[in-house]
Design a protein around this motif. Structure first.
Motif: not given
Length: 147
Positions: A13, A113-117, A143
């Motif tokens: 993040e 890619d935040l959703t997949k970290r 995360s």
């Protein structure tokens, strides 16, 4: 090791495209011998001066994967740091690292890619400003929400 960046964790993040981290290390004869011991790669181009002087390198060189290990150190200790999981790495070896060379290993964030970290990272090593290794890595970053 002469790295100048703090160690620890940067959570996904808090990571931005273009963020970089690096370390500097002089690769010593002892490093090369220890890597040969651990990896069981005792190729004489790494260990035997007389043999290596007659190769295309004109002398002993460090194992390529020893140099690549410095990239791993930046990823695992600095960016993203502790808790990072390697998912893939491409490498291209561009030149030799010789005993007593100072290697600069750098990692730069290419995409997030935040959703997949996941992070895509540009990886490079240089000796005296000349590239000796380049590649890209894909990692699973820690995360704040999960760690």
């Amino acid at each position: 090791m002469l790295d100048n960046m703090p160690r620890g964790t940067i959570f996904i993040e808090d990571i931005e495209v273009g963020m970089t981290r690096s370390l500097r290390k002089v690769v010593t004869d002892e490093d090369i011998e220890m890597f040969a011991q651990v990896s069981t790669d005792r190729n004489p181009v790494h260990l035997d001066d007389a043999y290596a002087k007659d190769t295309i390198f004109g002398g002993r060189i460090a194992h390529g994967m020893l140099t690549a290990g410095l990239i791993s150190a930046v990823i695992g200790e600095q960016l993203p740091g502790h808790g990072t999981i390697y998912m893939g790495q491409s490498l291209k070896f561009l030149g030799p690292v010789r005993p007593n060379d100072m290697v600069l290993a750098e990692v730069e964030v290419l995409s997030i890619d935040l959703t997949k970290r996941r992070l895509e990272l540009d990886c490079r090593c240089m000796v005296e400003g000349k590239p000796v290794l380049k590649g890209q890595a894909t990692v699973l970053a820690p995360s704040k929400k999960l760690d």
